[in-house]
Design a protein around this motif. Structure first.
Motif, mmCIF file in Angstrom:
data_model
loop_
_atom_site.group_PDB
_atom_site.id
_atom_site.type_symbol
_atom_site.label_atom_id
_atom_site.label_comp_id
_atom_site.label_asym_id
_atom_site.label_seq_id
_atom_site.Cartn_x
_atom_site.Cartn_y
_atom_site.Cartn_z
ATOM 1 N N SER A 1 0.459 -1.015 -0.004
ATOM 2 C CA SER A 1 0.115 -0.492 -0.353
ATOM 3 C C SER A 1 0.640 1.307 -0.239
ATOM 4 O O SER A 1 2.083 1.295 0.496
ATOM 5 N N ILE A 2 -0.223 2.768 0.129
ATOM 6 C CA ILE A 2 0.618 3.597 -0.495
ATOM 7 C C ILE A 2 1.304 4.120 1.660
ATOM 8 O O ILE A 2 3.170 4.661 1.302
ATOM 9 N N LEU A 3 1.183 3.179 2.646
ATOM 10 C CA LEU A 3 1.992 3.276 3.371
ATOM 11 C C LEU A 3 3.678 2.676 3.575
ATOM 12 O O LEU A 3 4.557 3.037 4.536
ATOM 13 N N SER A 4 3.637 1.958 2.459
ATOM 14 C CA SER A 4 5.040 1.799 2.838
ATOM 15 C C SER A 4 6.010 2.651 2.510
ATOM 16 O O SER A 4 7.256 2.095 2.198
ATOM 17 N N LEU A 5 5.521 3.313 1.830
ATOM 18 C CA LEU A 5 6.461 5.017 1.811
ATOM 19 C C LEU A 5 6.922 5.394 3.274
ATOM 20 O O LEU A 5 7.987 5.964 3.149
ATOM 21 N N CYS A 6 6.369 5.245 4.059
ATOM 22 C CA CYS A 6 6.539 5.722 5.583
ATOM 23 C C CYS A 6 7.205 4.646 6.567
ATOM 24 O O CYS A 6 7.531 4.658 7.277
ATOM 25 N N PHE A 7 6.634 3.025 5.963
ATOM 26 C CA PHE A 7 6.801 2.048 6.921
ATOM 27 C C PHE A 7 7.491 1.278 6.270
ATOM 28 O O PHE A 7 7.138 0.577 5.146
ATOM 29 N N SER A 8 8.640 1.268 6.912
ATOM 30 C CA SER A 8 10.034 0.332 6.219
ATOM 31 C C SER A 8 11.029 -0.631 6.837
ATOM 32 O O SER A 8 10.828 -0.268 8.664
ATOM 33 N N ASP A 9 12.201 -1.271 6.593
ATOM 34 C CA ASP A 9 12.691 -2.102 7.520
ATOM 35 C C ASP A 9 13.797 -1.499 7.944
ATOM 36 O O ASP A 9 14.368 -1.790 8.125
ATOM 37 N N GLY A 10 14.218 -0.136 7.101
ATOM 38 C CA GLY A 10 14.782 0.845 7.367
ATOM 39 C C GLY A 10 16.178 0.307 5.624
ATOM 40 O O GLY A 10 16.990 1.599 6.462
ATOM 41 N N LYS A 11 16.146 -0.922 4.965
ATOM 42 C CA LYS A 11 17.221 -1.040 4.712
ATOM 43 C C LYS A 11 17.133 0.158 3.080
ATOM 44 O O LYS A 11 18.671 0.022 2.535
ATOM 45 N N ASN A 12 16.650 0.487 2.562
ATOM 46 C CA ASN A 12 16.265 1.691 1.402
ATOM 47 C C ASN A 12 17.332 3.078 2.009
ATOM 48 O O ASN A 12 16.599 3.510 3.301
ATOM 49 N N HIS A 13 18.045 3.728 0.875
ATOM 50 C CA HIS A 13 17.903 5.048 1.100
ATOM 51 C C HIS A 13 16.117 5.887 1.708
ATOM 52 O O HIS A 13 15.716 6.176 0.679
ATOM 53 N N ALA A 14 16.231 7.302 1.883
ATOM 54 C CA ALA A 14 15.312 7.954 2.292
ATOM 55 C C ALA A 14 15.857 9.007 2.293
ATOM 56 O O ALA A 14 16.598 9.323 1.417
ATOM 57 N N ILE A 15 14.579 9.690 2.365
ATOM 58 C CA ILE A 15 14.882 11.098 1.812
ATOM 59 C C ILE A 15 15.546 11.925 2.350
ATOM 60 O O ILE A 15 15.547 11.611 3.959
ATOM 61 N N ASP A 16 16.543 12.884 1.530
ATOM 62 C CA ASP A 16 17.676 13.422 2.302
ATOM 63 C C ASP A 16 17.669 14.684 2.677
ATOM 64 O O ASP A 16 17.642 15.596 1.403
ATOM 65 N N LEU A 17 17.988 15.257 3.916
ATOM 66 C CA LEU A 17 17.203 16.261 4.242
ATOM 67 C C LEU A 17 18.453 17.173 3.820
ATOM 68 O O LEU A 17 18.176 18.431 3.944
ATOM 69 N N THR A 18 19.631 16.661 3.538
ATOM 70 C CA THR A 18 20.799 17.694 3.855
ATOM 71 C C THR A 18 21.394 17.469 1.983
ATOM 72 O O THR A 18 22.074 18.030 1.966
ATOM 73 N N ALA A 19 20.317 16.858 0.694
ATOM 74 C CA ALA A 19 20.983 17.305 -0.665
ATOM 75 C C ALA A 19 20.786 18.781 -1.381
ATOM 76 O O ALA A 19 19.508 18.940 -0.217
ATOM 77 N N LYS A 20 21.235 19.087 -1.736
ATOM 78 C CA LYS A 20 21.431 20.793 -2.333
ATOM 79 C C LYS A 20 20.212 20.056 -3.725
ATOM 80 O O LYS A 20 19.753 21.521 -2.742
ATOM 81 N N THR A 21 19.581 19.564 -3.803
ATOM 82 C CA THR A 21 18.549 19.632 -4.823
ATOM 83 C C THR A 21 17.782 19.030 -5.405
ATOM 84 O O THR A 21 19.007 17.571 -5.012
ATOM 85 N N THR A 22 16.803 18.080 -4.815
ATOM 86 C CA THR A 22 15.871 17.493 -4.688
ATOM 87 C C THR A 22 14.503 18.245 -5.279
ATOM 88 O O THR A 22 13.938 19.106 -5.281
ATOM 89 N N VAL A 23 13.860 17.005 -5.798
ATOM 90 C CA VAL A 23 12.351 17.056 -6.732
ATOM 91 C C VAL A 23 11.770 15.817 -6.085
ATOM 92 O O VAL A 23 12.236 14.622 -5.996
ATOM 93 N N LEU A 24 11.081 16.072 -5.599
ATOM 94 C CA LEU A 24 10.268 15.481 -4.843
ATOM 95 C C LEU A 24 8.513 14.702 -5.883
ATOM 96 O O LEU A 24 7.453 15.946 -5.239
ATOM 97 N N GLU A 25 8.795 13.611 -6.112
ATOM 98 C CA GLU A 25 7.126 14.040 -7.071
ATOM 99 C C GLU A 25 6.114 13.010 -5.505
ATOM 100 O O GLU A 25 6.195 11.916 -4.649
ATOM 101 N N ILE A 26 5.159 13.420 -6.146
ATOM 102 C CA ILE A 26 3.764 12.910 -5.065
ATOM 103 C C ILE A 26 2.538 12.507 -5.222
ATOM 104 O O ILE A 26 1.244 12.345 -5.486
ATOM 105 N N ALA A 27 2.854 12.452 -7.429
ATOM 106 C CA ALA A 27 1.576 12.070 -7.623
ATOM 107 C C ALA A 27 0.877 10.847 -7.253
ATOM 108 O O ALA A 27 1.597 9.824 -6.746
#
Length: 843
Positions: free
Chosen positions: A648-674
Motif C-alpha cells: 500500500s502507499i503506507l510502504s512509503l512511510c513504514f519500512s525495514d530501514g534498508k532503503n535510502h530515505a529522503i535526504d535532508l542534506t541534499a543540495k537539490t531535491t525533486v520530490l514527486e508526489i503523484a
C-alpha cells in the motif's frame, strides 16, 4: 574644434573649452568663479498605469522645485548610464556554489546572460537623475557689486591665460559654501536627494561627452582626475552638417540633440519623461530652468499684459476686416489669460529649455531612433526641432553648470511651475532586483501581443533581474517587505510552470538547498530524457552534471526502491523521529485506546535506542516490537499496522530501514508526489486510501518543515507547483502553513504556484507573499488587481487582461509592479521544462 567651425555655428572658442576648474563632493567650481551643487535623485518607480501615484509624484516635484526660487536657476538632467554587467554578475557569482556539481552550468549561464543581453539590446542602461542649483553664479547675482567683481575677475583670468599665466585652484574653496549647500540640500530633501561623492562628480562631468560609447567607468574616472581638461577629451565633428560625430580612438558614435519646441495647450498628463523611459533605446533629457521675475517692466506680468494688448488689437483688426480670426491668436489670448490667472494666484513662472539627446553607432540607426522618438512624442502633442544649425550649441549648453542667459532665445518655453511638473521628471520603469538572474524584459505596452511574446521581448531594452534571496536581506535600499515567500498565480498554459522551473533552476546554483515538490510527477522523466539525449550525442556536459546532481525522490509505492522514503525513523533523528512516528501511527489507528498508545510509544522508544546503537531499523521494527507485547490489544494493533504497511502507499512511510530515505542534506531535491488520493475534507467517513494518503502527507509536511529550519545559516528554497492540490485538504493546508511560518527567521523561501488568486488569500494565515508573479486568469482580473493593490480602472484591466503567453504582472519586494515578458535565454536548458508532449507533427 577649428575656429572656422566655431564661427560657422556662431560660437566662441572659449565657450567650447572645458569650464570646470575643480570639484569637491557634490560641489562644482567653474573657471568663471561660479559654484554649483549637484544632487542625485533616486528614480521614482511609479507603476506605468498608476495615475494616482503619478499625481502624487508631481505634487512632490512641485514642492521641491518651488524651493528653488531662491536660486533662480536650476538644471534637471536625466542621463542614460550603461549598466555595469560585469560588476552585477560578479556580485551574483560570489553567491554561486562553486564547490558543487552545479558550478559548470552556473558559469555557462552567467557568461551566456551577459553575451545575450549585449547581443540583443546593446549595452543595457539605467537612468540617473540629477538636479543642479547655483550657489554662486556669474550670470545671476542679486548683488551688483559681487557681479561686477566676478566679471572683472573672469576678464582678468582670460587675459592672464592668453599671456600664459594660470591661477591655481583656490585652496579649500568649498569651505565657503558649506552653509549654502546645507540649505540647498534641505530645500530639495522632498525628492530624497543624495549628495555626490567627489569621484561620482568627476565621472558625471565626463559622462556628458562619452554617451553612446562603450566605456570603463574606472578608466574614465582616472583620466579625468589625472587632468581636469580630459573631461571633454573626444574628437567632435559634424556629419551631414547637422549630426554630431564624437570619436575616441577607434570608437565613434553619432549624437543628435532635439530641443522641444511645441507642447499641447493642455499639458495635463503630458508626462514627457514617462514616455521617454518606455522607449527601447536610451534618451537623455536636460532642462535648463529659470524662475522669471514677475513684477517690474521686464517682469513676466508686464510682458504678458503687453502681449495681451497686442493680440487683442490683432483680433479686433481681423474682425473689422471681416476676416476669420486666426485660431492661433485666439488660443494665445486664452493662454495669456491663464498665465495672468497663475500670476495673480502667486504661482511661480518658469522659462526653460528642454533638450533631448540620443546616440547611435550609425546615422541610419540614428534616423530610425529619430522616427520612433518623434512619433512617441507626437502621441502626446509634443514636437521637437531638428536644430540642424544648433547642435554644437546644444551640446555645450547642456553641460552641468550652464544656466539660461539673455543670449538664449531659441527653443524657450514659458509656463507655470505646476504645468512644468506635468513633464513628470525622475521616473523610470523598473521591477526586480539590481543583482540577479535575467528572467525577461519589462513590457511597456498596454496592447495585447497576441501571444507573440518574442516581439514583446524585442520591443523592450529593459531587462528584469531576479534574486529571490534578496527579499530576506537587511540593508537593501528601498525594500518595503522582508517577506521571503513568492506566489506565482494564473491559468494553465500561460507560462506559470515555465517561470517556476526557470527560477528553481537558476537559484539551485546558489549556495543554498532547494526542494521542488512536483505533484504532476513530470520532472524526473523529462530531465532523464534530456540527459539520455545529451549523453548519446556527447553534448553539454555542464547540463549533464547538473541533472545528475539532482536527488529525485518519487513517492511511488509500486517501486520497491521507494519503500521507506518517508520513514521517520530512517530520515529523522531524536524527538523529530519519535513525534512523526507517533502521528503516523495515530492517523492509521483511529479510535485506539490509551493502552495501545502506550504500547506503540514504548515500541518507538525501543527501536530508536536500537538505531542509536547503530542498528539498521525502520518503522516495521516498531510493529514487530508491538507484536511481542504481553497486551493483546497492543499485539493486535502491531499486526494490523504491519499488514497495512505492505502493498500500500503506507510502504512509503513504514519500512525495514534498508532503503535510502529522503535526504535532508541534499543540495537539490525533486520530490514527486503523484498518486496521493487526498480527501477534500477530513471526516470519519473518508475512504481507507484517502486516510493512508494523509499519513504520507504528514511525512511530506514534516520533511518540508525540517528542510527549511534545519540550519538557520543555509538558505533554502521550497517550490510547490500546482499548490491547489495541497489546498484541497486540511492536511495539505497545514503543510503549506508550516512552510510559510518557517519563513524569514530560518532563511526559508516558499515559491507557491497555483491557478487561482483565491489559493493565496487565506483568512487563517496572515503571512502572505512578499513577491507575486500574476499570469492571466480571465475570470479573476479584478480579484488579482485587488491582491496586487492596483486601482481597478479600464486601463489597469487592459494592462492585466492583455497579457499573453509568457507575460505576467511582477510585484516585487520594493512594492513595484510592472508587466513583464518572461524569457528563457537558453533553449538548450529550456528543454528541461518542455513537459507537454504530442505525437502530432503539425503542432
Amino acid at each position: 574644434m577649428s575656429s572656422f567651425l566655431s564661427k560657422m555655428v556662431n560660437m566662441d572658442d572659449d565657450v567650447m573649452l572645458n569650464q570646470i576648474w575643480d570639484v569637491h563632493d557634490n560641489l562644482v567650481l567653474r573657471k568663471d568663479g561660479s559654484v554649483f551643487a549637484i544632487y542625485r535623485i533616486p528614480s521614482k518607480i511609479v507603476n506605468s498605469v498608476d495615475e494616482k501615484g503619478k499625481e502624487e509624484l508631481k505634487d512632490i516635484e512641485y514642492s521641491a522645485l518651488a524651493n528653488c526660487l531662491t536660486y533662480r536657476d536650476f538644471m534637471i538632467k536625466t542621463t542614460p548610464v550603461n549598466q555595469d554587467l560585469s560588476a552585477r554578475f560578479k556580485l551574483l557569482a560570489d553567491d554561486i556554489d562553486w564547490d558543487s556539481a552545479t558550478a559548470d552550468l552556473a558559469e555557462y549561464v552567467l557568461n551566456g546572460m551577459v553575451e545575450t543581453l549585449v547581443d540583443s539590446i546593446g549595452m543595457p542602461f539605467d537612468y540617473w537623475h540629477h538636479i543642479i542649483v547655483p550657489l554662486k553664479s556669474i550670470h545671476l547675482s542679486v548683488d551688483l557689486k559681487q557681479t561686477m567683481e566676478q566679471a572683472f575677475r573672469r576678464t582678468r583670468d582670460m587675459t592672464m591665460n592668453l599671456l600664459g599665466f594660470f591661477e591655481g585652484v583656490p585652496e579649500n574653496w568649498y569651505e565657503e559654501y558649506v552653509q549654502q549647500e546645507e540649505a540647498a540640500y534641505s530645500d530639495l530633501s522632498g525628492l530624497d536627494v543624495t549628495r555626490l561623492t567627489t569621484d561620482e562628480n568627476w565621472f558625471l562631468q565626463r559622462l556628458h561627452f562619452i554617451q553612446g560609447f562603450l566605456y570603463d567607468n574606472e578608466s574614465e574616472l582616472i583620466a579625468v582626475k589625472d587632468n581636469v581638461e580630459n573631461i571633454d577629451d573626444v574628437a567632435i565633428t559634424l556629419e551631414n552638417v547637422s549630426v554630431i560625430k564624437m570619436s575616441d580612438f577607434d570608437d565613434a558614435t553619432y549624437r543628435w540633440y532635439l530641443p522641444i519646441v511645441e507642447i499641447p495647450q493642455n499639458v495635463s498628463f503630458m508626462h514627457v519623461l514617462d514616455k521617454l523611459v518606455g522607449l527601447n533605446f536610451p534618451v537623455g533629457s536636460t532642462v535648463l530652468g529659470n524662475f522669471m521675475a514677475v513684477k517690474g517692466a521686464l517682469g513676466v506680468e508686464g510682458k504678458a499684459n503687453r502681449n495681451r494688448r497686442r493680440l487683442n488689437r490683432t483680433a479686433i483688426d481681423a474682425d473689422e476686416n471681416g476676416d476669420t480670426q486666426n485660431a492661433k491668436v485666439v488660443s494665445s489670448i486664452l493662454l495669456l489669460d491663464d498665465l495672468k490667472e497663475n500670476i495673480d494666484e502667486g504661482e511661480p513662472i518658469v522659462q526653460y529649455l528642454h533638450c533631448l539627446d540620443f546616440s547611435a553607432q550609425s546615422i541610419e540607426q540614428l534616423k530610425v531612433q529619430y522616427e520612433i522618438l518623434t512619433k512617441t512624442l507626437a502621441s502626446i502633442g509634443v514636437k521637437v526641432s531638428k536644430a540642424s544649425a544648433d547642435q554644437l550649441y546644444l551640446l555645450y549648453k547642456t553641460r552641468i553648470g550652464e544656466v539660461l542667459t539673455t543670449y538664449d532665445k531659441n527653443f524657450i518655453q514659458k509656463m507655470s511651475l505646476s504645468a512644468f511638473c506635468e513633464n513628470l521628471f525622475f521616473t523610470t520603469r523598473k521591477v526586480g532586483t539590481d543583482v540577479g538572474f535575467a528572467i525577461g524584459r519589462v513590457d511597456n505596452e498596454l496592447k495585447s501581443w497576441q501571444g507573440d511574446y518574442r516581439s514583446a521581448i524585442e520591443a523592450s531594452s529593459n531587462p528584469v533581474y531576479v534574486n529571490l534571496l534578496q527579499a530576506n536581506k537587511n540593508n537593501v535600499e528601498g525594500k518595503l517587505t522582508a517577506n521571503p515567500h513568492v506566489a506565482v498565480i494564473g491559468a494553465t498554459g500561460r507560462g506559470k510552470s515555465f517561470l517556476i522551473k526557470l527560477l528553481f533552476t537558476y537559484h539551485s546554483m546558489l549556495k543554498i538547498q532547494s526542494l521542488y515538490i512536483d505533484p504532476k510527477s513530470e520532472m524526473r522523466k523529462q530531465y532523464e530524457s534530456v540527459l539520455a539525449e545529451l549523453e548519446e550525442n556527447d553534448e553539454f556536459p555542464e547540463l549533464q552534471d547538473y541533472i545528475r546532481s539532482i536527488d529525485f525522490v518519487t513517492l511511488d509505492p509500486n517501486n520497491p526502491r521507494n519503500h521507506g522514503v518517508l520513514d521517520p525513523i530512517v530520515f529523522l533523528t531524536g524527538t523529530d523521529a519519535s513525534e512523526l512516528a507517533e502521528s503516523m501511527i495515530s492517523a492509521v489507528l483511529t479510535n485506539h485506546s490509551d493502552i495501545v498508545e502506550y504500547g506503540y510509544m514504548t515500541a518507538i522508544e525501543t527501536v530508536m535506542a536500537r538505531r542509536q546503537a547503530g542498528e539498521l531499523v525502520g518503522m516495521r521494527h516498531v510493529f514487530e516490537e508491538m507484536m511481542k507485547s504481553d497486551v493483546e490489544k497492543v499485539r493486535s494493533a502491531g499486526m494490523l499496522l504491519d499488514k497495512k504497511s505492505k502493498d500500500s502507499i503506507l510502504s512509503l512511510c513504514f519500512s525495514d530501514g534498508k532503503n535510502h530515505a529522503i535526504d535532508l542534506t541534499a543540495k537539490t531535491t525533486v520530490l514527486e508526489i503523484a498518486g496521493l488520493d487526498l480527501p477534500s475534507e477530513e471526516t470519519d467517513e473518508i475512504e481507507k486510501a484517502q486516510k493512508n494518503s494523509l499519513v504520507v502527507m504528514y511525512g511530506i509536511g514534516y520533511f518540508c518543515k525540517l528542510f527549511g529550519q534545519r540550519d538557520r545559516e543555509v538558505e533554502t528554497v521550497v517550490v510547490v507547483d500546482e499548490a491547489w492540490q495541497f489546498k484541497s485538504t486540511s492536511a495539505g493546508r497545514s503543510v503549506l502553513k508550516q512552510m510559510k511560518r518557517v519563513g524569514r527567521s530560518f532563511n526559508n523561501f516558499l515559491v507557491l504556484g497555483t491557478q487561482s488568486v483565491a489559493d493565496v488569500v487565506t483568512n487563517d494565515d496572515t503571512t502572505g507573499f512578499g513577491t507575486v508573479f500574476a499570469f492571466l486568469e480571465e475570470t479573476e482580473i479584478d480579484e488579482v488587481l485587488d491582491y496586487l493593490r492596483v486601482e481597478k480602472t479600464d486601463t489597469t484591466r487592459k494592462w492585466l487582461g492583455n497579457t499573453g503567453h509568457a507575460q505576467c504582472i511582477y510585484f516585487d519586494t520594493f512594492g513595484r509592479r510592472e508587466r513583464i515578458t518572461v524569457e528563457g535565454m537558453f533553449p538548450e536548458i529550456n528543454k528541461l521544462f518542455d513537459t507537454v508532449k504530442s505525437k502530432l507533427k503539425s503542432v
